[in-house]
Design a protein around this motif. Structure first.
Motif, PDB file in Angstrom:
ATOM      1  N   HIS A  21      -0.404  18.015  -3.843  1.00  0.00           N
ATOM      2  CA  HIS A  21      -1.596  18.150  -4.655  1.00  0.00           C
ATOM      3  C   HIS A  21      -2.662  17.118  -4.267  1.00  0.00           C
ATOM      4  O   HIS A  21      -2.351  15.952  -4.060  1.00  0.00           O
ATOM      5  CB  HIS A  21      -1.194  17.970  -6.117  1.00  0.00           C
ATOM      6  N   PHE A  22      -3.916  17.572  -4.168  1.00  0.00           N
ATOM      7  CA  PHE A  22      -5.027  16.631  -3.966  1.00  0.00           C
ATOM      8  C   PHE A  22      -5.555  16.214  -5.326  1.00  0.00           C
ATOM      9  O   PHE A  22      -5.790  17.057  -6.199  1.00  0.00           O
ATOM     10  CB  PHE A  22      -6.157  17.281  -3.151  1.00  0.00           C
ATOM     11  N   TYR A  40       1.457   3.783  -1.214  1.00  0.00           N
ATOM     12  CA  TYR A  40       1.685   5.123  -0.669  1.00  0.00           C
ATOM     13  C   TYR A  40       0.840   5.347   0.580  1.00  0.00           C
ATOM     14  O   TYR A  40      -0.288   4.855   0.658  1.00  0.00           O
ATOM     15  CB  TYR A  40       1.277   6.198  -1.694  1.00  0.00           C
ATOM     16  N   ALA A  41       1.354   6.123   1.504  1.00  0.00           N
ATOM     17  CA  ALA A  41       0.554   6.653   2.609  1.00  0.00           C
ATOM     18  C   ALA A  41      -0.219   7.842   2.031  1.00  0.00           C
ATOM     19  O   ALA A  41       0.361   8.665   1.313  1.00  0.00           O
ATOM     20  CB  ALA A  41       1.456   7.111   3.745  1.00  0.00           C
ATOM     21  N   VAL A  42      -1.529   7.914   2.328  1.00  0.00           N
ATOM     22  CA  VAL A  42      -2.360   8.977   1.767  1.00  0.00           C
ATOM     23  C   VAL A  42      -3.298   9.573   2.816  1.00  0.00           C
ATOM     24  O   VAL A  42      -3.636   8.931   3.810  1.00  0.00           O
ATOM     25  CB  VAL A  42      -3.223   8.490   0.576  1.00  0.00           C
ATOM     26  N   ILE A  43      -3.703  10.798   2.534  1.00  0.00           N
ATOM     27  CA  ILE A  43      -4.803  11.462   3.239  1.00  0.00           C
ATOM     28  C   ILE A  43      -5.977  11.433   2.266  1.00  0.00           C
ATOM     29  O   ILE A  43      -5.812  11.745   1.079  1.00  0.00           O
ATOM     30  CB  ILE A  43      -4.458  12.927   3.574  1.00  0.00           C
ATOM     31  N   LEU A  95      -1.134  12.225  -1.839  1.00  0.00           N
ATOM     32  CA  LEU A  95      -0.035  11.297  -1.584  1.00  0.00           C
ATOM     33  C   LEU A  95       0.901  11.928  -0.566  1.00  0.00           C
ATOM     34  O   LEU A  95       1.304  13.076  -0.714  1.00  0.00           O
ATOM     35  CB  LEU A  95       0.730  11.027  -2.879  1.00  0.00           C
ATOM     36  N   CYS A  96       1.234  11.178   0.472  1.00  0.00           N
ATOM     37  CA  CYS A  96       2.102  11.703   1.536  1.00  0.00           C
ATOM     38  C   CYS A  96       3.498  11.101   1.502  1.00  0.00           C
ATOM     39  O   CYS A  96       4.477  11.808   1.707  1.00  0.00           O
ATOM     40  CB  CYS A  96       1.468  11.445   2.901  1.00  0.00           C
ATOM     41  N   LYS A  97       3.587   9.787   1.272  1.00  0.00           N
ATOM     42  CA  LYS A  97       4.903   9.134   1.271  1.00  0.00           C
ATOM     43  C   LYS A  97       4.807   7.809   0.536  1.00  0.00           C
ATOM     44  O   LYS A  97       3.858   7.046   0.751  1.00  0.00           O
ATOM     45  CB  LYS A  97       5.366   8.884   2.706  1.00  0.00           C
ATOM     46  N   LYS A  98       5.788   7.535  -0.310  1.00  0.00           N
ATOM     47  CA  LYS A  98       5.841   6.228  -0.958  1.00  0.00           C
ATOM     48  C   LYS A  98       6.392   5.212   0.038  1.00  0.00           C
ATOM     49  O   LYS A  98       7.395   5.451   0.705  1.00  0.00           O
ATOM     50  CB  LYS A  98       6.714   6.255  -2.210  1.00  0.00           C
TER      51      LYS A  98
END
Length: 124
Positions: free
Chosen positions: A3-4, A40-43, A90-93
């Protein structure tokens, strides 16, 4: 985590910039970010451009603050975007929120976090 989330860039306290990790502070638009506190890694989508970055969600315990903050350090980005809309996914914690004994420990950990996020995106 597909989800964005939508938000608006607001003024923060400037701690990220002082630590060498400038961030955009986000006020969510009509939605809750129901996630664990941490990094978190995010776009991130800003101004019709897509970036990668690392997001911090938490209360900034090292600074003895209590209000929830959502901040994103956007990689390869240096624009003033106050009051502009952004969206992020959110891509990865990477890790949980930690209270550090001093600022130097926090800065050292942020460098490690950034390296982990870089590696995550490199191997996608």
């Amino acid at each position: 985590m597909d989800h964005f989330f939508l938000g608006t860039v607001i003024h923060g306290l400037g701690e990220g910039k002082n630590l060498g990790f400038p961030t955009v502070n986000i006020k969510l638009n009509n939605s809750e970010l129901d996630i664990d506190k941490g990094i978190y890694a995010v776009i991130v989508d800003v101004d019709s451009q897509r970036y990668k970055g690392m997001l911090y969600a938490g209360t900034r315990p090292t600074f003895d603050l209590q209000d929830m903050s959502i901040e994103i350090h956007i990689f390869n980005f240096n624009k003033n975007i106050y009051d502009q809309p952004v969206s992020f996914k959110l891509c990865k914690k990477i890790r949980d929120e930690i209270k550090f004994d001093n600022i130097n420990q926090l800065i050292e950990q942020l460098h490690q976090d950034k390296e982990k996020v870089y590696k995550f995106f490199h191997f996608l």
